[in-house]
Enzyme design. Structure first.
Site, PDB file in Angstrom:
ATOM      1  N   GLU A  44       0.731  -0.813  -0.044  1.00 45.77           N
ATOM      2  CA  GLU A  44       0.083  -0.018   0.006  1.00 45.77           C
ATOM      3  C   GLU A  44       1.066   0.825  -0.134  1.00 45.77           C
ATOM      4  OE1 GLU A  44      -2.640   2.623   3.368  1.00 45.77           O
ATOM      5  OE2 GLU A  44      -2.573  -0.179   3.579  1.00 45.77           O
ATOM      6  N   LYS A 133     -12.227  -1.141   6.802  1.00 45.11           N
ATOM      7  CA  LYS A 133     -10.089  -0.964   7.719  1.00 45.11           C
ATOM      8  C   LYS A 133     -10.575  -0.688   8.896  1.00 45.11           C
ATOM      9  CE  LYS A 133      -6.470   1.620   6.968  1.00 45.11           C
ATOM     10  NZ  LYS A 133      -6.016   3.139   6.292  1.00 45.11           N
TER      11      LYS A 133
END
Length: 215
Positions: A44, A133
Site C-alpha cells: 500500500e 479497515k
C-alpha cells in the site's frame, strides 16, 4: 486486478505493507523486493508520501502479478479516480466516505473504507464494501476489536493503526483477516534492506502464529 483476487491475496498473506513518507519509486522498489522475498505480497503506497502514484506504478511494472499494489490515504473522489486510472489494485482510506466507496466499487476495484465504530462498519458493509479497515484499532487495543467483532463476525476486517508484531498476532488470532503494517515494518524510507528483512521475518512468523492460535 479484480476485486475478488485482490481481497483473496490480502487474506492469503495476512499483511498489507504500507509505505508512508519518503518512498519514491526507487525506494519503494527495493522495499517491495525485500518483502516479496519474505512472502509479503501486498503493498500500500500512500497519497501523503513522496511520488505515491509514480511509486505504485513502478512497483506494479516491476513485479507484475507477483504483487498486489494499491493506494492508501485516498480522501476524495478526485484522488480515487487518479489512482484508479493509474492501475491501483485496491484503494483504502482512514475514513468512511460513501462517495469514495461508490467511485472505487463502480470501477470493480477493491475498496477498504476506514471505520472506527460499529455504526460505520455496518454502513460501509451495507454499501457492499467487502473489506472493512478498522482504524486506528492498534491504539484502541485488542479488547476494542473483540467487542466490535463479536456481533459483526460476518464482516471481513483488516486492522490498522499503531500496529506491531505483538498486537498483529493478537488481532489475527481474534478474527482479523489481515493487518496493515507501516512504520514498524518498513520505517520511514531510510531503513536498510537487512533491517526491513528482519522485521518482515518477525511479522510473518507472528501472523502465522496468530492463525494457528484459538480465537
Amino acid at each position: 486486478m479484480d476485486s475478488d483476487i485482490a481481497l483473496n491475496t490480502i487474506k492469503s498473506t495476512g499483511i498489507v505493507a504500507g509505505m508512508r513518507g519518503a518512498f519514491p519509486p526507487d525506494v519503494a522498489l527495493h522495499v517491495a523486493e525485500v518483502l516479496l522475498n519474505e512472502g509479503i505480497t501486498v503493498f500500500e503506497l500512500m497519497m501523503n508520501s513522496d511520488e505515491p502514484i509514480a511509486a505504485m506504478r513502478a512497483v506494479k511494472a516491476e513485479f507484475g502479478a507477483e504483487a498486489c499494489v494499491g493506494m492508501g490515504t485516498v480522501l476524495d473522489v478526485e484522488s480515487a479516480q487518479r489512482v484508479l486510472d493509474a492501475g491501483a489494485d485496491f484503494v483504502v482510506s482512514p475514513a468512511f466516505q460513501p462517495d469514495v466507496v461508490k467511485a472505487v466499487m463502480a470501477r470493480g476495484v477493491l475498496m477498504g473504507p476506514g471505520v472506527a465504530t460499529p455504526s460505520e462498519a455496518v454502513a460501509a458493509w451495507s454499501m457492499g464494501a467487502p473489506l472493512i479497515k478498522l482504524f486506528p484499532v492498534g491504539a484502541l487495543g485488542i479488547d476494542y476489536f473483540r467487542a466490535i467483532f463479536g456481533p459483526l463476525k460476518h464482516m471481513t476486517f483488516m486492522c490498522n493503526g499503531a500496529m506491531n508484531d505483538q498486537n498483529a498476532r493478537e488481532f489475527i488470532r481474534a478474527g482479523a483477516v489481515a493487518c496493515g503494517m507501516g512504520a514498524w515494518l518498513v520505517g520511514d524510507g531510510s531503513w536498510s534492506r537487512s533491517r526491513i528483512r528482519s522485521r518482515a521475518r518477525i511479522l510473518v512468523n507472528a501472523v502465522a502464529s496468530g492463525r494457528g492460535g484459538a480465537a
